[in-house]
Design an enzyme around this catalytic site. Structure first.
Site, PDB file in Angstrom:
ATOM      1  N   ASN A   9       0.864  -1.181   0.000  1.00  0.00           N
ATOM      2  CA  ASN A   9       0.000   0.000   0.000  1.00  0.00           C
ATOM      3  C   ASN A   9       0.899   1.228   0.000  1.00  0.00           C
ATOM      4  OD1 ASN A   9      -1.898   2.003   0.401  1.00  0.00           O
ATOM      5  ND2 ASN A   9      -2.363   1.432   2.518  1.00  0.00           N
ATOM      6  N   TRP A  10       1.004   1.860  -1.171  1.00  0.00           N
ATOM      7  CA  TRP A  10       1.887   3.016  -1.298  1.00  0.00           C
ATOM      8  C   TRP A  10       1.338   4.259  -0.613  1.00  0.00           C
ATOM      9  CZ3 TRP A  10       3.519   2.906  -7.223  1.00  0.00           C
ATOM     10  CH2 TRP A  10       4.387   1.824  -7.417  1.00  0.00           C
ATOM     11  N   LYS A  11       0.067   4.247  -0.268  1.00  0.00           N
ATOM     12  CA  LYS A  11      -0.585   5.404   0.351  1.00  0.00           C
ATOM     13  C   LYS A  11      -0.387   6.646  -0.551  1.00  0.00           C
ATOM     14  CE  LYS A  11      -0.258   3.218   4.836  1.00  0.00           C
ATOM     15  NZ  LYS A  11      -0.158   3.382   6.300  1.00  0.00           N
ATOM     16  N   HIS A  98      -9.584   0.619   5.270  1.00  0.00           N
ATOM     17  CA  HIS A  98      -8.298   0.896   5.922  1.00  0.00           C
ATOM     18  C   HIS A  98      -8.521   1.850   7.095  1.00  0.00           C
ATOM     19  CE1 HIS A  98      -4.175   2.250   6.572  1.00  0.00           C
ATOM     20  NE2 HIS A  98      -3.783   1.186   5.884  1.00  0.00           N
ATOM     21  N   GLU A 100      -6.984   4.327   8.140  1.00  0.00           N
ATOM     22  CA  GLU A 100      -6.841   5.752   7.833  1.00  0.00           C
ATOM     23  C   GLU A 100      -8.100   6.299   7.186  1.00  0.00           C
ATOM     24  OE1 GLU A 100      -2.063   5.101   7.269  1.00  0.00           O
ATOM     25  OE2 GLU A 100      -3.300   5.489   5.503  1.00  0.00           O
ATOM     26  N   GLU A 170      -5.387  -5.258  10.730  1.00  0.00           N
ATOM     27  CA  GLU A 170      -4.412  -4.206  10.992  1.00  0.00           C
ATOM     28  C   GLU A 170      -4.670  -3.621  12.376  1.00  0.00           C
ATOM     29  OE1 GLU A 170      -4.740  -1.038   8.136  1.00  0.00           O
ATOM     30  OE2 GLU A 170      -6.825  -0.680   8.646  1.00  0.00           O
ATOM     31  N   GLY A 176       2.320   2.711  11.349  1.00  0.00           N
ATOM     32  CA  GLY A 176       3.114   3.936  11.302  1.00  0.00           C
ATOM     33  C   GLY A 176       3.712   4.329  12.639  1.00  0.00           C
ATOM     34  N   SER A 216       3.201  -2.351  10.475  1.00  0.00           N
ATOM     35  CA  SER A 216       4.659  -2.295  10.635  1.00  0.00           C
ATOM     36  C   SER A 216       5.324  -3.637  10.370  1.00  0.00           C
ATOM     37  CB  SER A 216       5.027  -1.777  12.036  1.00  0.00           C
ATOM     38  OG  SER A 216       4.547  -0.468  12.220  1.00  0.00           O
ATOM     39  N   GLY A 237       2.933  -1.328   4.339  1.00  0.00           N
ATOM     40  CA  GLY A 237       2.934   0.111   4.115  1.00  0.00           C
ATOM     41  C   GLY A 237       4.312   0.618   3.737  1.00  0.00           C
ATOM     42  N   GLY A 238       5.036   1.168   4.710  1.00  0.00           N
ATOM     43  CA  GLY A 238       6.317   1.814   4.435  1.00  0.00           C
ATOM     44  C   GLY A 238       7.316   0.944   3.703  1.00  0.00           C
TER      45      GLY A 238
END
Length: 255
Positions: A9-11, A98, A100, A170, A176, A216, A237-238
């Site tokens: 997920n590049w966000k 998600h 967010e 999640e 994050g 994470s 994610g990251g």
């Protein structure tokens, strides 16, 4: 047999050229290094979908997904993107629910149920996210929270429809923050999710449902997480923004 999936997920990251460059690296690494049957999915911003879909199409185990859709077919919804529009780019997945989107944009379980229906109507497989906040974890209410999210968001689906859904657990407190659920914590919740699905749809469908861990996940902890009985991969994610890190996670499943 349920799929092993690693989804990135590049966000809201990467401009157009940087996104194409990263995806090209990922595709080439998958070709050279992935020897298992795991599926690799990249969920990018909308600006990349068509172009990276073209790059993905010759590679059987690489797919592309959107990070969101609107629930309506079309209309005066400035700035939104419909399921039909996403499908026309060649994408085959969409992230829904998600944390967010729930937290920052006020997406409710009822709204998400509509988005799930819109996705399935246009042959997009939902990656449906569920999970608890830090407060819900500490109060011991996290099983109730997750069950409610499942029941209100996707348990209206028929058996056939539900079989097209990928679930992603999640823990919101681990996204994050650098915190990660321990493999045992993650497995406990994944097992609960599978039991809850079995109670609604039967054991066979539950056994064939892919449940991803998101929170994470990185090359250092992926093997311990993915070795758990009910964890079938990750929503990353990251680490998905670095081709080497992302592929090292994917390769945990190499046969």
């Amino acid at each position: 047999m349920r799929k092993n999936i690693v989804a990135g997920n590049w966000k809201m990251n990467l401009d157009y050229e940087k996104g194409l460059s990263l995806f090209s690296e990922i595709v080439n690494m998958v070709k050279d290094e992935v020897v298992g049957t795991q599926e690799v999915i990249v969920c990018s911003p909308a600006i990349h979908l068509y172009s990276i879909g073209k790059l993905a199409s010759p590679v059987s185990n690489v797919a592309v997904g959107s990070q969101n859709i609107h629930q309506a077919e079309s209309g005066a919804y400035t700035g939104e993107i419909s399921a039909a529009q996403v499908k026309s780019t060649g994408a085959t997945y969409v992230i829904l629910g998600h944390s967010e989107r729930r937290a920052y944009f006020g997406e409710t379980d009822a709204l998400l149920a509509e988005k799930v229906d819109a996705a399935l109507k246009h042959e997009l497989a939902p990656i449906f996210c569920i999970g608890e906040t830090k407060e819900e974890r500490e109060s011991g209410k996290f099983f109730d929270v997750i069950k409610t999210q499942l029941e209100a968001g996707i348990f209206h689906l028929s058996n056939e429809e539900f079989s097209k859904v990928v679930l992603a657990y999640e823990p919101v407190w681990a996204i994050g923050t650098g915190l990660t659920a321990s493999p045992e914590q993650a497995q406990e919740v994944h097992a609960f999710i599978r039991e809850t699905v079995a109670a609604k749809y039967g054991q066979e469908i539950a056994d064939n449902t892919t449940i991803l861990y998101g929170g994470s996940c990185n090359p250092g902890n992926a093997r311990d997480l993915f070795s758990q009985a009910d964890i079938d991969g990750g929503l990353i994610g990251g680490a998905s923004l670095k081709s080497r890190d992302f592929l090292d996670i994917v390769k945990v499943f190499n046969a």
